[in-house]
Design an enzyme around this catalytic site. Sequence first.
Site, mmCIF file in Angstrom:
data_model
loop_
_atom_site.group_PDB
_atom_site.id
_atom_site.type_symbol
_atom_site.label_atom_id
_atom_site.label_comp_id
_atom_site.label_asym_id
_atom_site.label_seq_id
_atom_site.Cartn_x
_atom_site.Cartn_y
_atom_site.Cartn_z
ATOM 1 N N HIS A 180 8.575 -2.124 0.301
ATOM 2 C CA HIS A 180 9.427 -0.828 1.035
ATOM 3 C C HIS A 180 10.667 -1.302 1.632
ATOM 4 O O HIS A 180 11.482 -2.474 0.788
ATOM 5 C CB HIS A 180 8.286 -1.162 2.311
ATOM 6 C CG HIS A 180 6.875 -0.480 1.844
ATOM 7 N ND1 HIS A 180 6.252 -1.044 2.263
ATOM 8 C CD2 HIS A 180 7.078 0.665 2.671
ATOM 9 C CE1 HIS A 180 4.941 -0.020 1.677
ATOM 10 N NE2 HIS A 180 4.983 0.977 2.275
ATOM 11 N N LYS A 193 12.151 -1.405 7.031
ATOM 12 C CA LYS A 193 10.459 -1.345 7.636
ATOM 13 C C LYS A 193 9.694 -1.978 8.992
ATOM 14 O O LYS A 193 10.130 -3.218 8.804
ATOM 15 C CB LYS A 193 9.417 -1.466 6.560
ATOM 16 C CG LYS A 193 8.270 -0.902 7.275
ATOM 17 C CD LYS A 193 7.138 -0.792 5.560
ATOM 18 C CE LYS A 193 5.573 -0.565 6.600
ATOM 19 N NZ LYS A 193 5.144 0.518 6.828
#
Length: 248
Positions: A134, A138
């Site tokens: 990701h 995040k």
Amino acid sequence: MTERIKVAVIGASGRMGSQAVRAVQDAVDLELVGTFDQGDDLGDLGGAQVAVELTVPSASAANIAHCVRQGVHAVVGTTGWEEEKLAALEKELVQQPEVGVLIAPNFAIGALLMMSFAEQAARFYESVEVVETHHPDKVDAPSGTAARTARIIAEARREAGLGDVPDATEHDPDGARGAVVDGVPVHALRLRGRVAHQEVVFGGVGEALTIRHDSFDRISFMPGVLTGVREVGKHPGLTVGLENFLGL
């Protein structure tokens, strides 16, 4: 004409929330009646029938409890819903038996198919690991999708009578082998330029199988968000996983 579903978005200015706002506005069968962000008074949620909650783990549980008490269905894309939080939510829902709440670790249809395929494959392979990637903004690791994938795989392995994933590692002071979720190794990468990516790697004697899904843009999550909005009211109580609305 069928009456449109009234929708509020909580976390409306965030990366996912702003996409959800546009998706609801563009849907002919939905009506956006409220947008909320951190610090806003949710009140009656603008008269919404369904709230889409896309905030942060520290705020999500309180937001959803408010929705339930208002009698508003909720579609939740925020991660961090451990067993303790789910149990507390189920107690709230007992007081509002007509309300439905969907907790969705991932809204991408391809990601749901990836998990379904991984569940099918799990009983055939001795080894399995999950690698998720990701963006570096995040706040949690591993991702909710990776953790759920690992648990689905672990359950399939138990049902097939498989033992522990083989691993002879005895010395790993820096944690190079990653996390272990329900007996399944999970690795989290955080790289600028990425959105949401996951692969499940299976290994057997003389072969390997890799199942991979990539979301290159958050718009890939919107068909799933809208499906959740349209379906959640038909499913009172708590549902974990959008796949339960898709027959997977």
